[in-house]
Design an enzyme around this catalytic site. Structure first.
Site, mmCIF file in Angstrom:
data_model
loop_
_atom_site.group_PDB
_atom_site.id
_atom_site.type_symbol
_atom_site.label_atom_id
_atom_site.label_comp_id
_atom_site.label_asym_id
_atom_site.label_seq_id
_atom_site.Cartn_x
_atom_site.Cartn_y
_atom_site.Cartn_z
ATOM 1 N N LYS A 1 -10.227 12.878 8.093
ATOM 2 C CA LYS A 1 -9.674 12.462 9.414
ATOM 3 C C LYS A 1 -9.860 13.527 10.285
ATOM 4 C CE LYS A 1 -6.269 9.153 7.742
ATOM 5 N NZ LYS A 1 -6.883 8.043 8.128
ATOM 6 N N ARG B 1 -7.486 -0.462 1.216
ATOM 7 C CA ARG B 1 -7.841 -1.635 0.626
ATOM 8 C C ARG B 1 -8.252 -1.720 -0.940
ATOM 9 N NH1 ARG B 1 -12.188 -2.050 5.146
ATOM 10 N NH2 ARG B 1 -10.507 -0.816 6.280
ATOM 11 N N ASP C 1 1.470 6.597 5.469
ATOM 12 C CA ASP C 1 0.578 5.662 4.890
ATOM 13 C C ASP C 1 1.029 4.899 3.537
ATOM 14 O OD1 ASP C 1 -1.618 4.356 5.646
ATOM 15 O OD2 ASP C 1 -3.136 5.693 4.353
ATOM 16 N N LYS D 1 0.898 -1.157 -0.021
ATOM 17 C CA LYS D 1 -0.046 -0.083 -0.134
ATOM 18 C C LYS D 1 0.750 1.181 -0.048
ATOM 19 C CE LYS D 1 -2.999 2.762 3.052
ATOM 20 N NZ LYS D 1 -3.915 2.646 4.457
#
Length: 514
Positions: free
Chosen positions: A288, A362, A299, A276
């Site tokens: 967020k 995802r 991330d 990812k």
């Protein structure tokens, strides 16, 4: 980078700024770790009272405890003017050596304590190749600093600018043996590549857009004989990569899918790794909350780990084919961003209802997993800072390992343990899929509030063909360390999962995945 040299010399034969010795708990005070001739030399310079001197200043020998003392000038004594005593905790039982992770962390703590020092001699207990590798790895991993964005004027003004320990000499009576030399070389490559991953994670997002990350891969590929292919936004659109495009379309910096591979003529196995790579995650339209954005440059830690592993495999010339897939995008809110309620058509052809744009990892992984499986690898592992739920379950230092092939899941978990990384196998209860049913698409990207880390893995499984040897590593906890450094772990990016993935590639090369 910090250099590492093995030597059969004594502490009295090496010019250095410091000598590192290990001490253990002995009752309420410290005792010198036994079986280390160079450390005995240092003790002799103190008239055999080094432990007593350490106790006087409060040392107890606890793990990672650091105590510094000046070394007395004596004839034929150590040339280093400073001794750094690092705690090893309780001494092992007679006949047993120290646990490799204990040595790794102790060496790392000592290297961190010597920041700003030019040269240090390490005289820690090394009973075999495993012990030597652990000390070498720990010292090199501990000697890390990210200074790329520090002002030159500030660094020049400070006598201790935080520069890492420059040179390490590791003393070992058997240093000239081939196995020891190979272990030291592997440790050097491993530390370099963990540092590569750490550097990428620590780089500010305005200097690491998806295109920048892809360019870094292409540069490394040219240097190390790898093959790299980059799909830009047009190629992604032409190929139908709806997940990656859907996540990246709110950003002014478009997404990329990068394939980077190491191939070997003697390989009999292929390992596919998917990472990812969200170079910055605002959460998108599902923004967020305040306080959750500041570290979201991390991330892309999964992609960084995959990239570094492929380079390490090439540098070590492993007889295995390792292919890395980096799903790179920036998740931003804008007028063009994916909205909650939108439906994306993925590369696999499945449709996904996006209920939460902050469950974006995802989506990019699903496209990359489908593409990776088109090449029919023998095993598939994805790595991602995927869910905050995993940090609730396992804390900040342990990553979760999931997969419906429990044998392979457990093999990956055991590989992590051998590599010195904390992990834990987690279940994938099929009933949680009920929460991801969608009235308008094949599946939704989130389910209920409970078991979020498990639900994320179940979503990914929908894009992995049945019978695949697949494991999912959720490294959300250990990928970025916000607290004070400890052992060989720095503040900021940690390079989590690189050591596990490299050892997994080595096991694949040895035929252990068959």
């Amino acid at each position: 980078m910090t250099s590492l040299t093995l030597s059969t010399s004594t502490a009295a034969q090496v010019d250095a700024d410091a000598v590192v010795v290990g001490v253990v708990k002995d009752g309420s005070g410290p005792a010198l770790a036994s079986g280390v001739p160079a450390a005995t030399e240092v003790d002799a310079a103190f008239g055999g009272r080094l432990a007593a001197a350490l106790a006087t200043v409060g040392a107890k020998g606890g793990e990672d405890e650091i105590t510094k003392l000046p070394v007395p000038e004596v004839p034929d004594g150590p040339r280093a003017p400073l001794v750094v005593a690092v705690g090893l905790g309780a001494a092992p039982e007679a006949g047993d050596g120290f646990d490799p992770e204990t040595l790794r962390r102790a060496a790392g703590a000592a290297a961190r304590a010597l920041s700003g020092t030019e040269h240090a001699v390490f005289a820690l207990p090394v009973d075999d190749e495993g012990g030597l590798a652990a000390v070498a790895e720990g010292a090199l991993l501990g000697a890390y600093a990210f200074t790329a964005f520090r002002g030159a004027r500030e660094a020049d003004a400070a006598p201790d600018s935080g520069a890492p320990l420059a040179r390490i000499t590791l003393l070992d009576a058997a240093a000239e043996e081939g196995g020891r030399q190979a272990a030291a070389r592997r440790a050097g490559v491993l530390a370099d590549e963990v540092a590569r991953a750490r550097d990428l994670v620590n780089t500010p997002p305005n200097s690491l857009a998806p295109a920048d990350f892809a360019a870094a891969v292409q540069t490394a590929a040219e240097e190390h004989g790898l093959k790299a292919e980059v799909l830009d936004e047009q190629a992604l659109a032409d190929g139908g990569y709806g997940g990656i495009l859907g996540v990246g379309r709110g950003s002014a910096t478009p997404p990329r899918l990068v394939r980077v591979s190491h191939t070997h003529e003697a390989a009999t196995a292929t390992l596919a790794l998917v990472g990812k790579g969200i170079t910055y995650d605002s959460g998108g339209i599902s923004l967020k909350p305040v306080g959750a954005n500041e570290t979201m440059k991390c991330d892309m830690s999964g992609a960084a780990a995959v990239f570094a592993t492929v380079v390490a495999a090439a540098r070590l010339d492993l007889p295995v084919n390792v292919t890395g897939w980096l799903a790179l995008a920036e998740n931003m809110p804008s007028g063009s961003a994916t909205r909650p309620g939108d439906v994306l058509r993925m590369y696999s052809g499945k449709t996904v209802e996006v209920r939460n744009t902050d469950a974006e990892g995802r989506l990019v992984l699903a496209d990359a997993l489908t593409r990776a499986m088109e090449e029919s690898p023998d095993a598939l592992v994805d790595v991602a800072t995927l869910t905050g739920a995993m940090t609730i379950a396992l804390g900040d230092r342990t990553f979760g390992v999931l997969g419906d092939d429990e044998d392979f899941r457990d093999l990956v978990h055991e590989t992590a343990r051998r590599a010195g990384e904390q992990s834990w196998p987690m279940p994938m209860p099929r009933e949680l899929l009920e929460g991801m049913k969608s009235p308008v698409a094949d599946i939704a990207n989130v389910g209920g509030r409970r078991g979020g880390g498990l639900t994320a893995a179940l979503f990914l499984k929908e894009f992995v063909p049945a019978g695949t040897r697949w494991a999912h590593l959720d490294i959300a906890g250990p990928a970025f360390h916000e607290g004070s450094p400890y052992g060989y772990t720095p503040k900021g990016g940690t390079g989590s999962a690189v050591r596990t993935l490299l050892l997994l590639a080595e096991r694949a090369a040895a035929g252990e995945l068959a």
